[in-house]
Design an enzyme around this catalytic site. Structure first.
Site, PDB file in Angstrom:
ATOM      1  N   ASP A 104       0.843  -1.200   0.000  1.00  0.00           N
ATOM      2  CA  ASP A 104       0.000   0.000   0.000  1.00  0.00           C
ATOM      3  C   ASP A 104       0.877   1.248   0.000  1.00  0.00           C
ATOM      4  OD1 ASP A 104      -0.520  -0.750   3.454  1.00  0.00           O
ATOM      5  OD2 ASP A 104       0.644   0.946   2.712  1.00  0.00           O
ATOM      6  N   HIS A 119       8.303  -5.650  -1.400  1.00  0.00           N
ATOM      7  CA  HIS A 119       7.377  -6.551  -2.101  1.00  0.00           C
ATOM      8  C   HIS A 119       6.602  -5.825  -3.194  1.00  0.00           C
ATOM      9  CE1 HIS A 119       7.446  -9.317   1.695  1.00  0.00           C
ATOM     10  NE2 HIS A 119       8.544  -9.397   0.990  1.00  0.00           N
ATOM     11  N   GLU A 223       1.460  -9.215  19.302  1.00  0.00           N
ATOM     12  CA  GLU A 223       1.946 -10.475  19.879  1.00  0.00           C
ATOM     13  C   GLU A 223       3.444 -10.378  20.154  1.00  0.00           C
ATOM     14  OE1 GLU A 223      -1.205 -13.033  17.178  1.00  0.00           O
ATOM     15  OE2 GLU A 223       0.965 -13.277  16.884  1.00  0.00           O
TER      16      GLU A 223
END
Ligand code: APR
Length: 262
Positions: A104, A119, A223
């Site tokens: 994005d 990417h 996490e």
């Protein structure tokens, strides 16, 4: 010393900072991540059927329509507080660059100028046959009606099919982008890794590359993804809260929201 205090000291002592970002930094802008249990794209879609050259060869209209949809979704989204914190640090005098796995353009829309896309980018297209970059007209950006598929446009030079300018599974990263990323990471004194699961290589090797080059690494993630190395700090929580809080502790950026930092 708390992890937040260690992170503040590391940022205060740093000059050259690289933000290494993944899908988690765009999650609070409404862009789904890939692997989050309930919301991740790969929990609903098979990446093998949507993000490989073989899938494009087999069904170019499906893949093209999928990317038009993702591009439309990104077009509707806005940079969040985590994206916005990065250029604030740069404006406050730190040497800041971004190495992102995201396709994005939210870092650029937040005002970050030095952004390396490992990417590729949803904003780019290239020819599946001659690999030369292409440009899309606004009409070609229109998304498909529900259940309708759109054939990819053709390359003006060789009439090959245009494909999204992103890196698909089992494809090499763009050489120039990888070289720039390695140079930035090996020369930084602080790497802040935000919202990445650290699964997809070679990008996932970047925090270790920074540690090996003597930099401190701060992980920001919902996490615990830390590797417990000596020069590593794990900040567990939402990027949209933790990055602005980190900057505010150094009196950089916007005032603290009412209710302070929990
Ligand atoms: N703040 C911080 N971290 C978050 C947030 C948030 N608001 N929301 C999610 N996360 C974390 C998740 O805990 C997870 O560790 O972001 C991470 C997202 O991981 P992935 O979905 O695996 O995304 P990413 O690491 O960017 O994927 C790497 O895989 O599918 C390919 O090419 C694609 O670039 C992508 C690559």
């Amino acid at each position: 010393m708390s992890n937040m205090q260690r992170a503040i000291e590391a940022l205060r002592a740093s000059k050259k900072v690289v933000f290494f970002t993944g899908a988690g930094i765009s999650a609070e802008s409404g862009i789904p991540t890939f692997r989050d249990k309930l919301t991740g794209l790969w929990t609903k879609h098979d990446p093998e059927r949507l993000e490989t050259a073989a899938a494009f060869r087999e069904n170019p209209a499906l893949i093209w329509s999928w990317y038009l949809w993702r591009r439309h979704q990104v077009g509707q989204a806005k940079p969040n507080a985590a994206h916005l914190a990065i250029p604030q640090l740069s404006n406050a005098g730190w040497d800041v660059s971004v190495v992102t796995q995201n396709i994005d353009d939210l870092h650029e829309r937040a005002g970050s100028s030095q952004v390396v896309h490992l990417h590729g980018s949803l904003m780019d297209v290239k020819c599946f046959a001659c690999h030369r970059l292409g440009k899309l007209t606004p009409a070609q950006l229109e998304i498909a009606e529900e259940g309708q598929l759109i054939e990819p446009p053709r390359c003006v030079r060789c009439n090959g099919k245009l494909r999204p300018g992103v890196v698909w599974f089992r494809e090499n990263l763009p050489e120039g982008a990888w070289r720039s990323a390695v140079r930035l990471v090996k020369n930084c004194d602080l790497l802040i890794s935000v919202g990445t699961s650290g699964i997809v290589m070679p990008a996932a090797g970047i925090p270790n590359m920074a540690l090996a080059a003597g930099a401190t690494v701060i992980h920001v993630n919902l996490e615990d993804v830390g590797l417990d190395a000596a020069d590593e700090v794990m900040l567990t929580g939402a990027a949209g809260m933790l990055l602005p809080a980190l900057l505010r502790a150094l009196e950089v950026g916007a005032p603290l929201p009412s209710g302070g930092f929990t």
